[in-house]
Write a protein that holds these residues in place. Structure first.
Motif, PDB file in Angstrom:
ATOM      1  N   THR A   2       0.834  -1.195   0.000  1.00 54.87           N
ATOM      2  CA  THR A   2       0.000   0.000   0.000  1.00 54.87           C
ATOM      3  C   THR A   2       0.869   1.247   0.000  1.00 54.87           C
ATOM      4  OG1 THR A   2      -1.701  -1.173   1.250  1.00 54.87           O
ATOM      5  CG2 THR A   2      -1.821   1.219   1.203  1.00 54.87           C
ATOM      6  N   ASP A  73     -14.641   0.538  -9.276  1.00 51.19           N
ATOM      7  CA  ASP A  73     -13.277   0.531  -8.737  1.00 51.19           C
ATOM      8  C   ASP A  73     -12.625   1.907  -8.662  1.00 51.19           C
ATOM      9  OD1 ASP A  73     -13.374  -2.213  -8.396  1.00 51.19           O
ATOM     10  OD2 ASP A  73     -12.493  -2.640 -10.365  1.00 51.19           O
ATOM     11  N   ARG A  75     -11.300   5.324  -7.470  1.00 49.21           N
ATOM     12  CA  ARG A  75     -10.981   5.905  -6.165  1.00 49.21           C
ATOM     13  C   ARG A  75     -10.650   7.391  -6.273  1.00 49.21           C
ATOM     14  NH1 ARG A  75     -13.254   2.167  -5.319  1.00 49.21           N
ATOM     15  NH2 ARG A  75     -12.792   0.323  -4.080  1.00 49.21           N
ATOM     16  N   THR A 130       2.338   3.067 -11.621  1.00 46.72           N
ATOM     17  CA  THR A 130       1.718   2.664 -10.356  1.00 46.72           C
ATOM     18  C   THR A 130       1.087   1.279 -10.373  1.00 46.72           C
ATOM     19  OG1 THR A 130      -0.434   3.613 -10.937  1.00 46.72           O
ATOM     20  CG2 THR A 130       1.183   5.083  -9.903  1.00 46.72           C
ATOM     21  N   ALA A 132      -1.895   0.834 -11.179  1.00 45.88           N
ATOM     22  CA  ALA A 132      -3.314   1.055 -10.918  1.00 45.88           C
ATOM     23  C   ALA A 132      -4.083   1.139 -12.232  1.00 45.88           C
ATOM     24  CB  ALA A 132      -3.513   2.336 -10.118  1.00 45.88           C
ATOM     25  N   GLU A 133      -5.270   0.534 -12.255  1.00 53.00           N
ATOM     26  CA  GLU A 133      -6.096   0.560 -13.442  1.00 53.00           C
ATOM     27  C   GLU A 133      -6.635   1.977 -13.675  1.00 53.00           C
ATOM     28  OE1 GLU A 133      -9.833  -1.939 -15.411  1.00 53.00           O
ATOM     29  OE2 GLU A 133      -9.157  -2.374 -13.383  1.00 53.00           O
ATOM     30  N   THR A 179      -9.171   6.635 -11.899  1.00 50.24           N
ATOM     31  CA  THR A 179      -8.107   5.732 -11.493  1.00 50.24           C
ATOM     32  C   THR A 179      -8.465   5.011 -10.202  1.00 50.24           C
ATOM     33  OG1 THR A 179      -5.780   5.598 -10.801  1.00 50.24           O
ATOM     34  CG2 THR A 179      -6.910   7.660 -10.349  1.00 50.24           C
ATOM     35  N   ALA A 180      -7.938   3.795 -10.066  1.00 51.46           N
ATOM     36  CA  ALA A 180      -8.140   3.018  -8.836  1.00 51.46           C
ATOM     37  C   ALA A 180      -7.180   3.464  -7.748  1.00 51.46           C
ATOM     38  CB  ALA A 180      -7.964   1.528  -9.130  1.00 51.46           C
ATOM     39  N   LEU A 181      -6.319   4.432  -8.063  1.00 55.54           N
ATOM     40  CA  LEU A 181      -5.365   4.962  -7.097  1.00 55.54           C
ATOM     41  C   LEU A 181      -6.030   6.067  -6.279  1.00 55.54           C
ATOM     42  CD1 LEU A 181      -2.287   4.430  -6.612  1.00 55.54           C
ATOM     43  CD2 LEU A 181      -1.845   6.436  -8.041  1.00 55.54           C
TER      44      LEU A 181
END
Length: 381
Positions: A2, A73, A75, A130, A132-133, A179-181
């Motif tokens: 994480t 998903d 974020r 990253t 991330a998707e 983004t999922a980030l």
């Protein structure tokens, strides 16, 4: 593993720098739950019927109102603005009655293509760094970009319902990266409209029933682009020479005095789209229309709808020299073009209109075109 807050802040800084280097003018980040009032406002807009024939807005309302419904998903929502500010006030063209006024945003390449290409590059590098998707969206997707832009701090939704920026006025193209980030978010922008009504009062068709509300059915942009049938009679004269879209409410915004002209050549207007002659536009057949507007968003409405708009402008021109173009289009294969030509004839040559109407109604097989002939003068069968 994480990421820590410090790492996420550093990644945000890299993302912003990358987007600016790619040519975007402003970048801000918000959370996907940052527009809680959007569903209620969208529902009211749809219930009032203010979306007109844009049925896709109702069909995608659930996804449009909440980014998490569109993509569970997500974020963070990265909102990006690309400046397309004109060098001059586009309303100056309204006085050139024999020339067509095309909305500033459509005077060059289709902005969807320009922005999507840039978004994919920026988002792709973010994903590579990253893991991330990511997903990218520009206008045509069910994303409420203007409320998200306000929540991210790019600007605020003005009384004309468009995004206004203190730095770029009303001239920003918008795009988004989901983004999922979970990136650090920016503070929302507050409303700076105050008591100003410039955008509301300048609307030629009174399309704003109240500040911050628009009735698309009365908007010239909707009428010339989304509306597939005849332009409603009550709005034709107010259209003037606006043949694709309308910039009046954007151009009237006082915040434009701080705006910057678009710096990239690819966003500068093509000279042939700055006041093209109505006589030339009326002569376009389908192939010529597609060639002339190649790469332009104008091409998406098709030749028939476009020439309909041109004929309304011709009818408003007061120029008898444009009558030959009108007469030729009275026999056009497309009913929507023939109907607009009838109206233009009634405006430029009333006597010729009345002399032809009885025979024209008898020979016309489209009811809407017949109605154009019947609209003025004594009732005829």
């Amino acid at each position: 593993m994480t990421a820590t807050p410090k790492q996420l802040a550093a990644e945000k800084a890299r993302l912003v720098a990358d987007a600016l280097a790619e040519g975007f003018s402003a970048v801000r980040i918000t959370a996907p739950d940052a527009i809680p009032l959007a569903p209620e406002r969208l529902d009211a807009f749809l219930k009032d019927g203010h979306h007109g024939s844009m049925g896709w807005m109702a069909e995608t309302a659930e996804r449009r109102a909440d980014p998490r419904v569109l993509w569970p998903d997500v974020r963070s929502v990265v909102m990006l603005g690309l400046n397309y500010g004109p060098d001059e006030d586009p309303r100056s063209l309204l006085e050139a009655r024999t020339r067509g006024n095309i909305s500033v945003y459509a005077r060059n390449r289709d902005y969807h293509d320009i922005i999507k290409g840039k978004l994919k590059l920026v988002a792709g590098r973010l994903a590579s760094r990253t893991g991330a998707e990511v997903k990218v969206f520009v206008d045509t997707a069910p994303v409420m970009e203007k409320p998200l832009g306000e929540a991210s701090g790019l600007g605020w939704q003005g009384k004309h319902t468009n995004l206004v920026s203190r730095e770029f006025g009303s001239w920003l193209f918008l795009g988004s990266i989901f983004t999922a980030l979970e990136l650090p978010v920016d503070a929302p922008e507050r409303d700076h409209c105050g008591k100003c009504r410039a955008c509301l009062d300048c609307c030629p068709t009174q399309a704003f029933p109240a500040p911050y509300r628009i009735d698309a059915r009365r908007c010239i942009s909707y009428l010339t682009i989304e509306n597939a049938g005849p332009i409603p009679l009550e709005f034709r004269e107010a259209m003037g020479n606006r043949i694709y879209g309308c910039d009046d409410c954007l151009a009237a915004c006082p915040w434009n005095k701080f705006a910057k002209s678009a710096s990239e050549m690819k966003l500068k207007a093509r000279p042939e789209f700055e006041g093209p002659r109505l006589s030339d536009l009326a002569a376009l057949d389908d192939a010529a229309f597609r060639a002339f507007f190649s790469g332009s968003p104008v091409k998406r409405i098709g030749r028939d709808r476009f020439v309909r708009n041109v004929l309304v402008a011709i009818g408003n021109s007061g120029e008898g020299d444009l009558l030959p173009a009108v007469r030729r289009l009275l026999a056009d294969p497309a009913p929507v073009v023939r109907g607009a030509a009838v109206w233009a004839l009634s405006r430029l040559a009333p006597e010729a209109f009345f002399a032809a109407r009885i025979e024209a109604v008898a020979s016309e097989d489209d009811e809407a075109v017949k109605q154009e002939w019947r609209a003025l003068g004594p009732a005829i069968g």
